[in-house]
Design a protein around this motif. Structure first.
Motif, PDB file in Angstrom:
ATOM      1  N   TYR A   1     -16.379 -24.504 -36.368  1.00 13.10           N
ATOM      2  CA  TYR A   1     -15.077 -25.138 -36.539  1.00 13.10           C
ATOM      3  C   TYR A   1     -15.291 -26.618 -36.825  1.00 13.10           C
ATOM      4  CZ  TYR A   1     -16.107 -26.977 -31.976  1.00 13.10           C
ATOM      5  OH  TYR A   1     -16.730 -27.610 -30.939  1.00 13.10           O
TER       6      TYR A   1
ATOM      7  N   GLU B   1     -11.864 -24.274 -40.699  1.00 10.11           N
ATOM      8  CA  GLU B   1     -10.646 -24.008 -39.937  1.00 10.11           C
ATOM      9  C   GLU B   1     -10.242 -22.576 -40.209  1.00 10.11           C
ATOM     10  OE1 GLU B   1      -8.163 -28.092 -39.664  1.00 10.11           O
ATOM     11  OE2 GLU B   1      -8.043 -27.049 -41.573  1.00 10.11           O
ATOM     12  N   HIS B   2      -9.761 -21.905 -39.189  1.00 14.28           N
ATOM     13  CA  HIS B   2      -9.286 -20.520 -39.328  1.00 14.28           C
ATOM     14  C   HIS B   2     -10.350 -19.630 -39.971  1.00 14.28           C
ATOM     15  CE1 HIS B   2      -5.502 -22.286 -38.195  1.00 14.28           C
ATOM     16  NE2 HIS B   2      -5.544 -23.069 -39.244  1.00 14.28           N
ATOM     17  N   GLN B   3     -11.598 -19.836 -39.547  1.00 15.61           N
ATOM     18  CA  GLN B   3     -12.750 -19.065 -40.010  1.00 15.61           C
ATOM     19  C   GLN B   3     -12.925 -19.129 -41.530  1.00 15.61           C
ATOM     20  OE1 GLN B   3     -12.465 -15.161 -38.237  1.00 15.61           O
ATOM     21  NE2 GLN B   3     -13.089 -15.953 -36.261  1.00 15.61           N
TER      22      GLN B   3
END
Length: 105
Positions: free
Chosen positions: A65, A80-82
């Protein structure tokens, strides 16, 4: 370019001995993670004859992250958000992204 890569490898143990996980390997784009407890690198190679926009799933490493900085060019990217996102990566080039420290307030 090769001298710079060799120098980075000498300076950072994670690039020599860190764990290895492949994130992406298709369509001329290869991305993997090398990490040790205090260092995390995300390496991206563009083997294509055209630039590609960085948009790579990091679902294989859900603990990734935050902000990353390319030690070769200084460009930034973010997980962000994988998903790793960032500016275009030039044709037949690579990036060695290192996780940036974030302040904990």
């Amino acid at each position: 370019y090769l001298q710079r890569l060799t120098s980075l490898r000498r300076q950072h143990a994670a690039l020599r001995r860190g764990s290895y996980r492949t994130l992406h390997a298709r369509d001329g784009l290869f991305a993997f993670v090398r990490e040790m407890p205090r260092e995390c690198f995300l390496i991206v190679l563009n083997m294509n004859r055209h630039p590609v926009t960085l948009a790579i799933s990091t679902a294989a490493c859900p603990e990734l992250y935050g902000p990353f900085r390319d030690l070769l060019s200084g460009r930034s990217a973010r997980v962000e958000h994988q998903q790793l996102t960032g500016d275009d990566l030039s044709a037949r080039s690579g990036a060695v992204f290192r996780r940036e420290e974030t302040s904990k307030e």
